[in-house]
Each structure stands twice: as C-alpha cells, then as structure tokens.
Design a protein around this motif. Structure first.
Motif, PDB file in Angstrom:
ATOM      1  N   GLY A 147      -5.775  -1.428   3.640  1.00 27.64           N
ATOM      2  CA  GLY A 147      -5.955  -0.410   2.605  1.00 27.64           C
ATOM      3  C   GLY A 147      -6.713   0.796   3.106  1.00 27.64           C
ATOM      4  O   GLY A 147      -7.418   1.453   2.345  1.00 27.64           O
ATOM      5  N   GLU A 148      -6.556   1.123   4.393  1.00 27.28           N
ATOM      6  CA  GLU A 148      -7.255   2.261   4.975  1.00 27.28           C
ATOM      7  C   GLU A 148      -6.276   3.199   5.662  1.00 27.28           C
ATOM      8  O   GLU A 148      -5.218   2.782   6.132  1.00 27.28           O
ATOM      9  CB  GLU A 148      -8.295   1.795   5.991  1.00 27.28           C
ATOM     10  N   ALA A 180       0.863  -1.181   0.000  1.00 30.29           N
ATOM     11  CA  ALA A 180       0.000   0.000   0.000  1.00 30.29           C
ATOM     12  C   ALA A 180       0.899   1.230   0.000  1.00 30.29           C
ATOM     13  O   ALA A 180       1.990   1.230   0.585  1.00 30.29           O
ATOM     14  CB  ALA A 180      -0.898  -0.010   1.231  1.00 30.29           C
ATOM     15  N   LEU A 192      -4.396   7.560   1.592  1.00 30.84           N
ATOM     16  CA  LEU A 192      -4.128   6.346   0.825  1.00 30.84           C
ATOM     17  C   LEU A 192      -3.981   6.749  -0.635  1.00 30.84           C
ATOM     18  O   LEU A 192      -4.855   7.401  -1.186  1.00 30.84           O
ATOM     19  CB  LEU A 192      -5.272   5.342   0.982  1.00 30.84           C
ATOM     20  N   ILE A 248      -3.978   5.869  -4.442  1.00 27.83           N
ATOM     21  CA  ILE A 248      -4.424   4.904  -5.434  1.00 27.83           C
ATOM     22  C   ILE A 248      -4.024   5.451  -6.783  1.00 27.83           C
ATOM     23  O   ILE A 248      -4.463   6.525  -7.185  1.00 27.83           O
ATOM     24  CB  ILE A 248      -5.951   4.678  -5.357  1.00 27.83           C
TER      25      ILE A 248
END
Length: 82
Positions: free
Chosen positions: A67-68, A7, A75, A77
């Motif tokens: 994924g937080e 991540a 985060l 992406i």
C-alpha cells in the motif's frame, strides 16, 4: 459492486515513473472524475509495466509495502468508498 481487492494508483502530477511495492494493481489515471477506466495490471516476472491508457510507467520496488508508492500521493484512497 466495487472491487477493493487491488491497490489503486493515480498520476495526478504526471510524474515520469511511479515506484510501487506490489506487482498486481489497478491504474486509474488521475483522480476522479477525470479518471480513465480502472485497469487491472499485472507485472508478472517483470519489474515494470506501462498503463495502456495513460502511459504511466510503474516500477516494482521491493522496499515499499503493498500500500505504498513513491511519490506517496500516487496511492489512491477512495474516501467515499466507491
């Protein structure tokens, strides 16, 4: 070749601390193109770690998933898949 195994987190709003639900991750600093080298960080047995590039403090929070983040927009992406 891109590495998607970890991540990635960013600190676009320069918050003092980012709480995350994972102990092994990458810090990118801020969103591209102003990002710093994407550095691999591992908290090990600790619950906090500071990025040596941007000085962002990351704190492990077991209530969050891998994924937080809190704040949530930390985060990263990659919409382009790069």
């Amino acid at each position: 070749m891109a590495d998607y195994a970890y991540a990635r987190f960013r600190n676009d709003n320069a918050v003092a601390e980012i709480r995350i639900g994972i102990k092994v991750f990458k810090c990118i600093g801020v969103s591209p193109p102003q990002d710093h080298p994407h550095i691999y960080l591992d908290m090990g047995d600790d619950d906090t770690i500071r990025c040596p590039y941007c000085a962002t403090l990351f704190r492990f929070d077991p209530r969050l998933g891998p994924g937080e983040a809190d704040p949530p927009d930390c985060l990263f992406i990659d919409e382009l898949g790069e």
